[in-house]
Design an enzyme around this catalytic site. Structure first.
Site, short mmCIF file in Angstrom:
data_model
loop_
_atom_site.label_atom_id
_atom_site.label_comp_id
_atom_site.label_asym_id
_atom_site.label_seq_id
_atom_site.Cartn_x
_atom_site.Cartn_y
_atom_site.Cartn_z
N ASP A 1 0.85 -1.19 0.00
CA ASP A 1 0.00 0.00 0.00
C ASP A 1 0.89 1.25 0.00
OD1 ASP A 1 -2.43 1.38 0.19
OD2 ASP A 1 -2.38 1.40 2.39
N HIS A 2 0.61 2.17 -0.90
CA HIS A 2 1.33 3.46 -0.95
C HIS A 2 2.85 3.34 -1.01
CE1 HIS A 2 -2.20 6.00 -0.48
NE2 HIS A 2 -2.63 5.16 0.46
N HIS B 1 -8.07 9.90 3.87
CA HIS B 1 -7.48 8.94 4.80
C HIS B 1 -7.76 9.34 6.24
CE1 HIS B 1 -4.72 7.98 1.32
NE2 HIS B 1 -5.13 6.78 1.69
N GLY C 1 -9.06 5.67 1.34
CA GLY C 1 -9.75 6.49 2.34
C GLY C 1 -11.22 6.16 2.41
N SER D 1 -12.93 4.07 4.68
CA SER D 1 -13.52 3.55 5.91
C SER D 1 -14.87 4.23 6.13
CB SER D 1 -12.60 3.82 7.11
OG SER D 1 -11.61 2.81 7.20
N ASN E 1 -10.31 0.47 -0.12
CA ASN E 1 -9.28 0.37 0.93
C ASN E 1 -9.83 0.71 2.30
OD1 ASN E 1 -7.53 -0.06 -1.17
ND2 ASN E 1 -6.08 1.51 -0.54
N ASP F 1 -8.65 0.78 6.38
CA ASP F 1 -7.66 0.65 7.45
C ASP F 1 -8.22 1.24 8.75
OD1 ASP F 1 -5.49 0.49 9.08
OD2 ASP F 1 -4.16 1.72 7.89
N SER F 2 -8.64 2.50 8.69
CA SER F 2 -9.06 3.19 9.94
C SER F 2 -10.16 2.44 10.68
CB SER F 2 -9.55 4.61 9.61
OG SER F 2 -8.50 5.35 9.05
P1 13P Z 1 -9.02 4.71 5.60
O1 13P Z 1 -8.16 5.62 6.42
O2 13P Z 1 -10.31 5.37 5.23
O3 13P Z 1 -9.25 3.40 6.25
O4 13P Z 1 -8.24 4.44 4.22
C1 13P Z 1 -7.25 3.45 4.16
C2 13P Z 1 -6.46 3.51 2.90
O5 13P Z 1 -6.78 4.18 1.94
C3 13P Z 1 -5.24 2.70 2.87
O6 13P Z 1 -4.51 2.89 1.70
O1 G3H Z 2 -3.33 5.02 3.61
C1 G3H Z 2 -2.67 4.73 4.60
C2 G3H Z 2 -2.99 3.55 5.42
O2 G3H Z 2 -4.05 3.83 6.31
C3 G3H Z 2 -1.77 3.01 6.10
O3 G3H Z 2 -1.45 3.72 7.25
O4 G3H Z 2 0.98 4.08 6.81
O5 G3H Z 2 0.02 4.39 9.13
O6 G3H Z 2 0.25 2.10 8.14
P1 G3H Z 2 0.04 3.57 7.86
ZN ZN Z 3 -4.62 4.91 0.93
#
Ligand code: 13P
Ligand code: G3H
Ligand code: ZN
Length: 309
Positions: free
Chosen positions: A82-83, A180, A212, A214, A254, A256-257
């Site tokens: 990711d990223h 995000h 982003g 969530s 995606n 994560d949050s």
């Molecule tokens: P959220 O912060 O909305 O969960 O997005 C996660 C994300 O885009 C990870 O690449």
């Molecule tokens: O887009 C970012 C993801 O939420 C990953 O977050 O780099 O803190 O692991 P992180």
């Molecule tokens: Zn992201």
């Protein structure tokens, strides 16, 4: 079945009008919670690892845990970076066994983004690895970078054909108003579906990615607001908007949050009810269970990828 890349899962998702969940993983309990949900719902899965997660766990641990998940579940699972922000990071993930990488050169000018992305695509495709890139910039916190709302920019649909043609990339993350982090949208949520529609028209049958995304699982809003550390009134992306995007060209969403909030809420609730506990298994098991419940909800009610494995 070994780890897979994203080609077949995106093709089926595009045709079926659903999206694959891409969940960020940082430790064993998160991986187990996500995979247990996907197993319950027979869903294909993308497990994604940020450079921060890779540093935290050290590269080999997360890969080995994901390999265990593949072996134990029998599901089609892609291991995705990711990223990734440099060619070197993407190369290192590919050399390490990742089956999919994101090169996020969206902070560079258009021509430079094309140049770096093309370099990653050449290396990845020679090894059967699929590549996601990004055009436009989301607001919010990504690793150490905090993109303010003023520095965020929507994707310009006029650039997408040239970008995809010149880079040969397999999927494209676009900025349409998601952001995000746990605190999205100060006022009413609004996504630029007009941009998504134009991108879809310009790139027929091409998989689009939403970062982003969530949304805070409705059943757990009270729990998460009480124990998860979320600001009262903070909003995720409304689920109906994500469902609409998934029915269009968006093939990867995606998340994560939401996992962070659920995990933390379960641990905090556990300690508020059991202040004397000190065995990590006692407070990590409820966190793993809540991740499983939240992910099941998303697979069925948001992504629509249940029974698609
Ligand atoms: P959220 O912060 O909305 O969960 O997005 C996660 C994300 O885009 C990870 O690449
Ligand atoms: O887009 C970012 C993801 O939420 C990953 O977050 O780099 O803190 O692991 P992180
Ligand atoms: Zn992201």
């Amino acid at each position: 079945m070994p780890l897979v890349n994203t080609t077949e899962m995106f093709q089926k998702a595009y045709e079926g009008g659903y999206a694959i969940g891409a969940f960020n993983v940082n430790n064993m309990e998160i991986i187990q919670g996500v995979v247990a949900a996907a197993k319950d719902e027979k869903a294909p899965l993308i497990l994604q690892v940020s450079s921060g997660a890779r540093k935290y766990a050290s590269p080999i641990y997360l890969r080995k845990l994901v390999e265990a998940a593949v072996e134990e579940s029998g599901l089609p699972i892609a291991l995705h970076l990711d990223h990734g922000d440099t060619f070197e990071l993407c190369k290192s993930a590919i050399d390490d066994g990742f089956t999919s990488v994101m090169i996020d050169a969206s902070h560079h000018a258009f021509a430079e983004n094309i140049k770096i992305t093309s370099q990653v695509v050449a290396y990845a495709h020679a090894r059967g690895v699929t590549v996601e890139a990004e055009l436009g910039r989301l607001a919010g916190i990504e690793d150490d970078v905090n993109v303010t709302a003023e520095n965020a920019s929507y994707t310009d649909p006029a650039q997408v054909e040239e970008f995809v043609e010149k880079t040969g990339v397999d999927s494209l993350a676009i900025a349409i108003g998601t952001s995000h982090g746990a605190f999205k949208f100060k006022g009413d949520a609004a996504l630029r579906f007009d941009i998504l529609e134009e991108v879809e028209n310009r790139l027929p049958k091409f998989p689009i990615v939403l970062h982003g995304a969530s949304s805070v699982v409705p059943e757990y809003v009270d729990l998460i607001n009480k124990y998860g550390g979320a600001m009262p009134g903070a909003k995720g992306v409304p689920e109906d908007m994500l469902r609409r995007a998934a029915s269009m060209a968006v093939c990867k969403i995606n998340i994560d949050s939401d996992l962070r909030l659920a995990f933390t809420a379960a641990v905090r609730r556990h300690f508020s009810e059991n202040p004397a506990h000190f065995d990590p298994r006692q407070y990590l098991a409820p966190a793993r269970n809540l991740i499983q419940e939240c992910v099941k909800h998303k697979l069925v009610n948001v992504l629509g990828c249940n029974n698609k494995a």
